[in-house]
Design a protein around this motif. Structure first.
Motif, mmCIF file in Angstrom:
data_model
loop_
_atom_site.group_PDB
_atom_site.id
_atom_site.type_symbol
_atom_site.label_atom_id
_atom_site.label_comp_id
_atom_site.label_asym_id
_atom_site.label_seq_id
_atom_site.Cartn_x
_atom_site.Cartn_y
_atom_site.Cartn_z
ATOM 1 N N TYR A 150 0.813 -1.214 0.000
ATOM 2 C CA TYR A 150 0.000 0.000 0.000
ATOM 3 C C TYR A 150 0.851 1.270 0.000
ATOM 4 N N TYR A 151 2.090 1.176 -0.452
ATOM 5 C CA TYR A 151 2.936 2.376 -0.477
ATOM 6 C C TYR A 151 2.510 3.321 -1.598
ATOM 7 N N GLU A 152 2.423 4.628 -1.250
ATOM 8 C CA GLU A 152 2.011 5.663 -2.199
ATOM 9 C C GLU A 152 2.959 6.855 -2.088
ATOM 10 N N GLU A 167 1.809 6.966 9.506
ATOM 11 C CA GLU A 167 2.328 5.639 9.164
ATOM 12 C C GLU A 167 3.115 5.059 10.340
ATOM 13 N N SER A 208 3.139 4.375 3.571
ATOM 14 C CA SER A 208 2.163 3.290 3.457
ATOM 15 C C SER A 208 0.795 3.792 3.912
ATOM 16 N N SER A 209 -0.148 3.868 2.991
ATOM 17 C CA SER A 209 -1.502 4.320 3.354
ATOM 18 C C SER A 209 -2.185 3.320 4.274
ATOM 19 N N PHE A 210 -1.774 2.046 4.193
ATOM 20 C CA PHE A 210 -2.320 1.003 5.070
ATOM 21 C C PHE A 210 -1.974 1.315 6.526
#
Length: 636
Positions: free
Chosen positions: A260-262, A277, A541-543
């Motif tokens: 989920y890296y953006e 994060e 990471s958006s997660f």
């Protein structure tokens, strides 16, 4: 009969049973079973006359291992024992539920009777199971151990619990009377570190349905909390640490986080997305640590201690940066932060009948926020715009921080003074746990330098930024190539060195003594490794960031609806299927934490108005309510 009708001293507990001797003496004849039932009926009539406080336990007969029974005991068959047990249960069940049937040793004997030497008498370990359950049944409701859910009756509701229930009920009725024709949309929470916020609703357009709906939702959620961890409806299971139960879930979540890296919206050091994060993955590690019972493994324990220190480091960094840059010391800002930190815990203290210090991390963060505010707000107030280009004001701020550091040293080495200050009523009620201030002393002392380290780091970083000594552009290293490589090398070596030291720890108390002085090494090493390379600083990471936004709610909610018995055990919603149970309970747990996050945001906008007049009135009302609560707690 003398106990039931006479004036002699009456026992509190009666434990009795019979069957195998009746079977043996009468050679298993059916006439003996009829006589056995008549005798039990006579006893049952007498039992009804026993005083209320006398507890009666009938021990069901254990099975036998027929293959090794001696010839003189061959008539004692499992078929006979089952018939006698059925008669006992059907007969004594009619005595106004006076009799409690103890079946624990019988259930255990089903698995272990084959190990019996003579086929009749149980192995000692099996007898111990029945004895343990019996003692739990008698003792837990008197001693009320914090982790004793086995055979412990549900405690009666306290005055505060009844008060909380009444508040939620009244709010629900009011909401239903007003009607719920349209869905109420949550307003975003103000950013407590940057100070940015959405526009408040237009004056004069206050809609009471929004807050009432939020309170109704909170009431339903608190009912779920109570049923999970106070009503003994759901089972609890013990934690049992193995390396696989900790490290395998850890690998899963980090692999998931990588997917989920953006790209970050901004590439500054410790930008908002990056700190979310950081909070997120740390919180997930702490949850797995608590679930797996990994505190018994000292290397993991020491690394998790660094994560707690990192949270406090971020507290110092974030709040110092806000006050230094914005200079907003108003009451509204303070109340917003305190409400955001404490709302859920205060509600849980009322509903779950637990002291404030039980949720130790929130009192710790709240205390340090007040300390940071006092340090920055008290005379002389020094801001970045005021100190711009002036070494004198920068030095004055450093002297303030030095004064705070000296105070921390003073209190850390004067336990008597520390405990004396925090033992004064009503302050003591916020920091006592089971009548002692010792737990607060331990928690405070363990990470006493983390916050001031965060404040000092923020000051140095903002000073370097102001002097344009940092390169925070996209894909650019933070410093020149030579300095960046040198700092990266030192950081990696420091990070590995600390991990080697922590992995070699053999004694918790000795390592805890070193922790306050060296945890900052691991924290700073991580920050530099994460931020010096431009490509690393440009991604997040958006997660993990999503979990970071609700990290406070996750940490607090786990106490009662993910773990159980006040974190001592694991909540079992689906018995017999551990994997499905953990999936379902985790899904509910995360959803509830997110919903509480939204509810807190909604209510914060109503409870903490920007206008000083209404705000002071509400603070006065909250103060009166708090004093009444403390008085009620004192009386109980």
């Amino acid at each position: 009969m003398s106990w039931a009708e006479g004036s002699t001293l009456k026992p509190h507990v009666i434990i009795f049973s019979a069957a195998t001797w009746s079977i043996k003496l009468h050679n298993g004849k059916s006439e003996a079973l009829f006589q056995y039932k008549e005798n039990l009926t006579a006893i049952s009539d007498t039992l009804e006359k026993l005083p209320e406080h006398s507890e009666v336990y009938w021990v069901l007969q254990d099975p036998v291992y027929e293959e090794v029974l001696s010839e003189s005991r061959k008539m004692i068959t499992n078929e006979q024992i089952n018939m006698y047990n059925e008669v006992a249960v059907s007969t004594l069940n009619n005595s106004k539920k006076k009799v409690k049937f103890l079946e624990a040793s019988r259930q255990a004997a089903m698995e272990t009777i084959s190990k019996s030497v003579d086929g009749l008498h149980l192995p000692e370990s099996t007898r111990a199971v029945g004895a343990m359950v019996l003692m739990n049944s008698m003792c837990n409701k008197i001693l009320k151990p914090i982790d004793g859910s086995c055979c412990q009756s549900t405690p009666p509701l306290s005055v505060l619990q009844k008060l909380a229930a009444a508040l939620f009920l009244v709010s629900s009725i009011c909401f239903l009377l007003l009607g719920c024709t349209r869905h109420y949309k949550s307003r975003p929470v103000p950013d407590l570190e940057s100070g940015e916020e959405k526009k408040p609703p237009t004056a004069g357009q206050f809609n009471p349905k929004g807050p009432l709906l939020a309170i109704c939702k909170m009431g339903l959620i608190m009912l779920y909390f109570y049923l999970c961890d106070r009503a003994d409806i759901f089972m609890k299971e013990q934690k049992f640490y193995t390396h696989s139960t900790f490290f395998i879930p850890l690998i899963y979540i980090f692999v998931l986080g990588i997917f989920y890296y953006e790209n970050s919206k901004e590439t500054k050091l410790l930008n908002r997305e990056q700190t979310d994060e950081w909070k997120g993955w740390m919180q997930l590690v702490i949850l797995i640590y608590h679930m797996s019972g990994a505190s018994s493994f000292i290397p993991v324990y020491m690394h998790v201690r660094v994560l707690v220190a990192a949270y406090l480091f971020q507290t110092g960094y974030g709040h110092f940066s806000f006050f230094w840059l914005k200079g907003d010391f108003g009451l509204y800002r303070v109340c917003q932060v305190l409400f955001r930190l404490n709302f859920l815990v205060v509600v849980l203290c009322l509903v779950m009948d637990r002291p404030y210090q039980f949720y130790y991390f929130v009192p710790l963060v709240t205390f340090w926020f007040v300390v940071i505010y006092a340090t920055m707000a008290f005379w002389p107030q020094i801001l970045q715009k005021q100190a711009n280009g002036s070494g004198f004001w920068n030095l004055a701020l450093l002297l303030k921080l030095l004064g705070l550091l000296l105070l921390i040293f003073f209190f850390a080495y004067s336990q008597e003074l520390f405990e004396g200050i925090f033992s004064v009523w009503p302050i003591s009620k916020l920091f006592e746990l089971q009548g002692s201030i010792h737990e607060w002393w331990f928690r405070w002392k363990l990470d006493r330098f983390a916050v001031i380290n965060g404040m000092l780091f923020a000051f140095i970083y903002l000073l370097l930024q102001k002097c344009q000594l940092l390169s925070e552009g996209n894909r650019d290293p933070l410093f020149s190539t030579k300095i960046s490589n040198c700092l990266l090398f030192v950081s990696v070596v420091s990070f590995i060195t600390y991990s080697i030291w922590a992995s070699g720890c053999k004694n918790k108390s000795e390592c805890n003594e070193m922790h306050p002085y060296i945890s900052v090494v691991q924290i700073l090493a991580f920050i530099l490794i994460r931020n010096i390379p431009g490509y690393a600083r440009s991604l997040y990471s958006s997660f993990f960031a999503w979990f970071g936004k609700i990290s406070l709610e996750l940490f607090i909610c786990q106490y009662h609806i993910w773990l159980a018995a006040d974190t001592k055990g694991i909540l079992v919603l689906i018995p017999g299927n551990p994997t499905l149970n953990i999936i379902v309970s985790t899904f509910i747990f995360v959803c509830v934490a997110h919903e509480i996050f939204q509810i807190t945001n909604d209510l914060a906008q109503v409870a903490i108005p920007k206008e000083s007049g209404p705000l002071l009135k509400r603070l006065l009302g909250a103060g009166v309510f708090l004093v009444l609560v403390l008085i009620l707690v004192q009386k109980e």
